[in-house]
Design an enzyme around this catalytic site. Sequence first.
Site, mmCIF file in Angstrom:
data_model
loop_
_atom_site.group_PDB
_atom_site.id
_atom_site.type_symbol
_atom_site.label_atom_id
_atom_site.label_comp_id
_atom_site.label_asym_id
_atom_site.label_seq_id
_atom_site.Cartn_x
_atom_site.Cartn_y
_atom_site.Cartn_z
ATOM 1 N N HIS A 120 45.276 33.231 41.276
ATOM 2 C CA HIS A 120 45.293 33.287 42.839
ATOM 3 C C HIS A 120 45.097 32.145 43.661
ATOM 4 O O HIS A 120 44.435 31.207 43.096
ATOM 5 C CB HIS A 120 44.344 34.332 43.280
ATOM 6 C CG HIS A 120 44.468 35.113 44.441
ATOM 7 N ND1 HIS A 120 44.154 33.849 45.689
ATOM 8 C CD2 HIS A 120 45.012 36.173 44.915
ATOM 9 C CE1 HIS A 120 44.422 34.716 46.838
ATOM 10 N NE2 HIS A 120 44.685 35.966 46.387
ATOM 11 N N ASP A 197 36.503 34.309 38.661
ATOM 12 C CA ASP A 197 37.050 35.043 39.859
ATOM 13 C C ASP A 197 37.158 36.510 39.642
ATOM 14 O O ASP A 197 38.236 36.998 38.518
ATOM 15 C CB ASP A 197 38.307 34.420 40.214
ATOM 16 C CG ASP A 197 38.979 35.122 41.562
ATOM 17 O OD1 ASP A 197 38.298 36.252 41.915
ATOM 18 O OD2 ASP A 197 40.059 34.715 41.765
ATOM 19 N N GLN A 200 39.450 40.995 41.397
ATOM 20 C CA GLN A 200 40.132 42.376 40.838
ATOM 21 C C GLN A 200 39.267 42.828 39.808
ATOM 22 O O GLN A 200 39.494 44.131 39.703
ATOM 23 C CB GLN A 200 41.682 41.863 40.329
ATOM 24 C CG GLN A 200 42.552 41.342 41.223
ATOM 25 C CD GLN A 200 42.923 42.317 42.423
ATOM 26 O OE1 GLN A 200 43.200 43.580 42.036
ATOM 27 N NE2 GLN A 200 43.066 41.946 43.438
ATOM 28 N N LYS A 223 37.322 44.631 47.985
ATOM 29 C CA LYS A 223 38.277 45.036 46.833
ATOM 30 C C LYS A 223 37.466 46.052 46.243
ATOM 31 O O LYS A 223 37.983 46.891 45.443
ATOM 32 C CB LYS A 223 38.350 44.050 45.960
ATOM 33 C CG LYS A 223 38.916 42.507 46.498
ATOM 34 C CD LYS A 223 40.371 42.967 46.562
ATOM 35 C CE LYS A 223 40.969 41.506 46.925
ATOM 36 N NZ LYS A 223 42.463 41.317 46.936
ATOM 37 N N CYS A 359 50.047 35.540 46.487
ATOM 38 C CA CYS A 359 49.124 34.355 46.608
ATOM 39 C C CYS A 359 49.034 33.733 45.003
ATOM 40 O O CYS A 359 47.901 33.353 44.646
ATOM 41 C CB CYS A 359 47.992 34.809 47.054
ATOM 42 S SG CYS A 359 47.920 35.266 48.711
#
Length: 401
Positions: A120, A197, A200, A223, A359
Amino acid sequence: MFQPSPWRADFPAIAALQRQHQTYLDSAATTQKPQALIDALSHYYGHGAANVHRAQHLPGALATQAFEATRDKLARWLNAADAQQIVFTHGATSALNLLAYGLEPHFEAGDEIAISALEHHANLLPWQQLAQRRGLRLVVLPLNEHGCIDLDHALQLIGPRTRLVALSQLSNVLGTWQPLAALLSHARAQGALSVVDGAQGIVHGRHDMQQLGCDFYVFSSHKLYGPDGVGVLYGRVQAQALLRHWQYGGEMVQLADYQSASFRPAPLGFEAGTPPIASIIALGATLDYLASLDANAVANHEASLHQHLLRGLADRDGIRVLASPQAALASFVVDGVHNADIAHLLTEQGIAVRAGHHCAMPLLKGMQLEGAIRVSLGLYNDSDDLQRFFDALDQGLELLR
């Protein structure tokens, strides 16, 4: 076969969207919120708002207690060794920028930062800009045909000049889990720091920081069925100590005069100013709600819906699903049809999906695509939602072909 969600009623926005004839299939962008979160926000604002850590009065003490309770809950959720390893930010993007700025003094010209081809923009641009400022080499780890980092090539590319490896846990476009265990172990053996990261990945299952073994892990509250405007930065104590402070103001100061100042260590040293108190307290309520659910039932429900989604897409001619999705999303393209046209026709029929490059423009460019349609699921979705999506998709494709 109908697959109901036993948690659908816990999310009042779902019923409100139904009354507007809307079907929400964009949870990878942001999730709908449980009643527990809404109640926590209402309670904080309705029973006396106050700033945290500074006031000696009762409202301030109660706000601080609830605020810090969320830090404790996050530490348990992530199995962090200590709650002081949890820093609140304004989002995963904010946390990644904090890291890129905070670690900058430890890089020298010629050092390497490794990222993957599926990142991303939030986990690409901060490192790209750091590399440009410091004369570093940005190494891009390639993918295999399944949409995962090619492990053999990656292990060759992460070497003695690698100072940091920054990788997504779960692709927001391809829905693929990445082989982090092997990559993080290899990075550690090379003496490189690691950043994961988890924007998600955080919403799918529980992730043990001590077992994962990364130096830093970031995600956004929104999220994880929580409020927006809140991010979480987990860091190992030794890694946190490497960070220079990046924002200055109230709360993060130990001592100050007109000529100099000294600053607190993490976490408060990186939480300058008044934080989003109500939202952080509400995140704590969200974690309580999520912890009360049967984790196996949630995982089975999401997996069953995901298979339903993938089967339905595979049954339709001319649709190509990108890579081999493993989690509750799928991105696809349709032969001869622009993704924006499909999204427009779905929107007209009340189906909320995401279209474009998500993104992750370099990833889509590398696949020779201008964009894709992404369908993403939450624990409140059910098979009726997917049937409405498929009906709308069929009608749209009939018009476009």
